[in-house]
Design an enzyme around this catalytic site. Structure first.
Site, PDB file in Angstrom:
ATOM      1  N   ASN A  44     -13.006 -12.865 -37.094  1.00  0.00           N
ATOM      2  CA  ASN A  44     -13.029 -11.822 -36.066  1.00  0.00           C
ATOM      3  C   ASN A  44     -13.502 -10.521 -36.699  1.00  0.00           C
ATOM      4  O   ASN A  44     -12.944 -10.081 -37.713  1.00  0.00           O
ATOM      5  CB  ASN A  44     -11.627 -11.652 -35.462  1.00  0.00           C
ATOM      6  CG  ASN A  44     -11.619 -10.672 -34.299  1.00  0.00           C
ATOM      7  OD1 ASN A  44     -11.852  -9.489 -34.479  1.00  0.00           O
ATOM      8  ND2 ASN A  44     -11.354 -11.170 -33.111  1.00  0.00           N
TER       9      ASN A  44
ATOM     10  N   SER B 109      -6.617 -17.226 -26.560  1.00  0.00           N
ATOM     11  CA  SER B 109      -7.325 -16.486 -27.598  1.00  0.00           C
ATOM     12  C   SER B 109      -6.351 -15.894 -28.616  1.00  0.00           C
ATOM     13  O   SER B 109      -6.551 -16.010 -29.832  1.00  0.00           O
ATOM     14  CB  SER B 109      -8.148 -15.367 -26.951  1.00  0.00           C
ATOM     15  OG  SER B 109      -8.863 -14.656 -27.929  1.00  0.00           O
TER      16      SER B 109
ATOM     17  N   SER C  79     -14.436 -13.617 -30.431  1.00  0.00           N
ATOM     18  CA  SER C  79     -14.281 -12.375 -29.683  1.00  0.00           C
ATOM     19  C   SER C  79     -12.980 -12.511 -28.911  1.00  0.00           C
ATOM     20  O   SER C  79     -12.818 -13.449 -28.121  1.00  0.00           O
ATOM     21  CB  SER C  79     -15.472 -12.170 -28.736  1.00  0.00           C
ATOM     22  OG  SER C  79     -15.430 -10.877 -28.201  1.00  0.00           O
ATOM     23  N   GLU C  80     -12.036 -11.595 -29.139  1.00  0.00           N
ATOM     24  CA  GLU C  80     -10.662 -11.852 -28.680  1.00  0.00           C
ATOM     25  C   GLU C  80     -10.502 -11.807 -27.161  1.00  0.00           C
ATOM     26  O   GLU C  80      -9.454 -12.159 -26.640  1.00  0.00           O
ATOM     27  CB  GLU C  80      -9.670 -10.908 -29.371  1.00  0.00           C
ATOM     28  CG  GLU C  80      -9.804  -9.436 -29.056  1.00  0.00           C
ATOM     29  CD  GLU C  80     -10.660  -8.705 -30.081  1.00  0.00           C
ATOM     30  OE1 GLU C  80     -11.535  -9.341 -30.698  1.00  0.00           O
ATOM     31  OE2 GLU C  80     -10.455  -7.481 -30.244  1.00  0.00           O
ATOM     32  N   ASN C  81     -11.545 -11.368 -26.429  1.00  0.00           N
ATOM     33  CA  ASN C  81     -11.463 -11.463 -24.970  1.00  0.00           C
ATOM     34  C   ASN C  81     -11.680 -12.893 -24.475  1.00  0.00           C
ATOM     35  O   ASN C  81     -11.632 -13.135 -23.273  1.00  0.00           O
ATOM     36  CB  ASN C  81     -12.434 -10.488 -24.297  1.00  0.00           C
ATOM     37  CG  ASN C  81     -13.848 -10.622 -24.793  1.00  0.00           C
ATOM     38  OD1 ASN C  81     -14.090 -10.798 -25.989  1.00  0.00           O
ATOM     39  ND2 ASN C  81     -14.805 -10.545 -23.897  1.00  0.00           N
TER      40      ASN C  81
END
Lengths: 208, 234
Positions: free
Chosen positions: A23, A87, A45-47
């Site tokens: 990340n 996530s 991508s943490e979304n």
């Protein structure tokens, strides 16, 4: 000459190994993706995405496809999508090998402050607290000193923390340092930077 | 069991009350329930607590409910894109509870799964941990976080069938499934309602059991940060 932004990003890319899920934070960390070469790296991508691709060509932007910085991006043939709970499940669960993040301050025990300056605009921590608590290795990439020339590597952080004793390695424009028992250990000096120069710019305890 | 409604206003009929807790899906302006937000503005319902990762931007998304002063409190992880938010927060008109993003998502998911609290190491040693129960497991410290049991969930999906099975598109999924799960009533707005049987049962992202009312409509889908690259010329 100290490293510039791109040289810092290139040095950070050396931390990544084939097969890693990684990340990248906003700012210089985003540039790291340009320097991974032939290594097989999957960006999270943490979304809600694994396998983040580059920015789209003009006219091909998709409002349903953005990264955690809300920028339009593209997918790759390895891409998968998932919801925010899943996530952060993989983040908290230690499945992400490394996070490369910017910082305002790092303390010699690995404390990290990068989300809030009291009295200034408060924006929020986003996913930063989850990332530093959950990923296997936290690498900070930042300038060694602030605009006033003061060390950002401190004995103790003065700003509200993002995480306690979470940073493993710090890459600055002056070199590379590891968080070890008792303080920071110099791993590498930027080209043309002397150990004395790095020590003079560092408030944190440096151990041999 | 008729879940499909003609409009967002109709879909919200009889379920709004002042002071209610609403969980909203979306990340930034991606995958937000635009039509239901507009209907909330029209309804005039007030003193709302809204659990949502962000609070829209000035004049769009949840930002509209700020302009009309219908929100009393936000539970969010990041609110940096909104000048009106800052103004109301700094003047004390608006309450704000910061949640780490993963904690917010898990608080919603947990409530939807019947779990009133869970332990996480996110935020230990920070202001987030203040006043929360700490507990050690196997030599590591964790804090107790509570599930968010919302009165109403408002979410946005790509496709639905008439039984409420939902399919999302790309990163517009984000907070929508956990937000949908945690509400007593969930209203979903979709781009397309498709005939029953046309969605592959193996490819459904959220089963219709979580979705009580559905509307179909046109979405603006505003882009917050348009970033592109140039085509390389040969």
């Amino acid at each position: 000459m100290p490293w510039d932004r791109n040289q810092m990003a290139a040095r950070a890319a050396e931390e990544l190994e084939d097969g890693m899920y990684v990340n990248l934070g906003i700012g210089i960390p985003t540039l790291v993706a340009n320097y991974t070469g032939d290594k097989d790296i999957t960006l999270q991508s943490e979304n809600g995405m694994l396998g983040m691709g580059p920015f789209p060509f003009e006219g091909e932007e998709d409002p349903d496809l953005i990264n955690a910085g809300k920028q339009t991006i593209t997918e790759l043939d390895r891409t998968s999508y998932f919801d925010s709970a899943t996530s952060f499940g993989m983040i908290r669960g230690g499945k992400i090998a490394a996070a490369i993040l910017g910082a305002m301050e790092v303390a010699e025990n690995g404390d990290l402050a990068n989300w809030m300056i009291p009295g200034k605009l408060i924006k929020g921590m986003g996913g930063a607290m989850d990332l530093v608590a959950g990923v296997k290795r936290v690498i900070v990439v930042m300038d060694h000193t602030n605009k006033a020339g003061e060390s950002k590597l401190l004995r103790e952080c003065t700003l509200p923390l993002t995480g306690k004793a979470v940073v493993n390695r710090i890459i600055t424009n002056l070199g590379v340092l590891d968080v070890v028992e008792g303080g920071l250990k110099i791993v590498e000096l930027a080209d043309g930077v002397t150990e004395d120069e790095l020590r003079a710019a560092t408030e944190a305890t440096i151990v041999n | 069991m008729k879940k499909i409604h003609a409009s967002a206003e109709e879909a919200l009929e009889g379920i709004l009350h002042d002071g209610m807790l609403i969980a909203a899906g979306g990340f930034g302006l991606c995958g937000i329930p635009e039509l239901l937000i507009d209907a909330l503005v029209k309804s005039g319902v007030k003193d709302l607590t809204v659990a949502s990762n962000n609070c829209g931007v000035d004049g769009f998304g949840l930002g509209k409910l700020l302009e009309t002063r219908q929100i009393r409190k936000m539970m969010s992880s990041y609110v940096g894109e909104n000048a009106e938010f800052m103004r109301q927060y700094l003047s004390g008109e608006l309450e704000l509870e910061f949640n780490p993003q993963g904690t917010l998502a898990e608080r919603m998911r947990a409530a939807g799964a019947g779990i009133p609290g869970f332990y996480t190491k996110t935020g230990v040693g920070t202001v987030i941990a203040e006043g929360k129960e700490h507990k050690d497991f196997d030599g590591e410290t964790y804090i107790l976080e509570r599930g968010i049991f919302a009165d109403l969930s408002i979410v946005k999906a790509w496709k639905a069938d008439d039984t409420g099975n939902l399919v999302f598109r790309k990163t517009a999924r984000n907070f929508n499934p956990p937000a949908a799960m945690c509400g007593k009533i969930c209203v979903a707005e979709v781009e397309e309602i498709v005939p029953r049987g046309s969605l592959d049962p193996d490819m459904i992202h959220l089963p219709g059991i979580y979705v009580h009312r559905i509307i179909q409509g046109q979405h603006e889908k505003r882009i917050e940060q348009r970033t592109t690259r140039k085509k390389e010329t040969a």
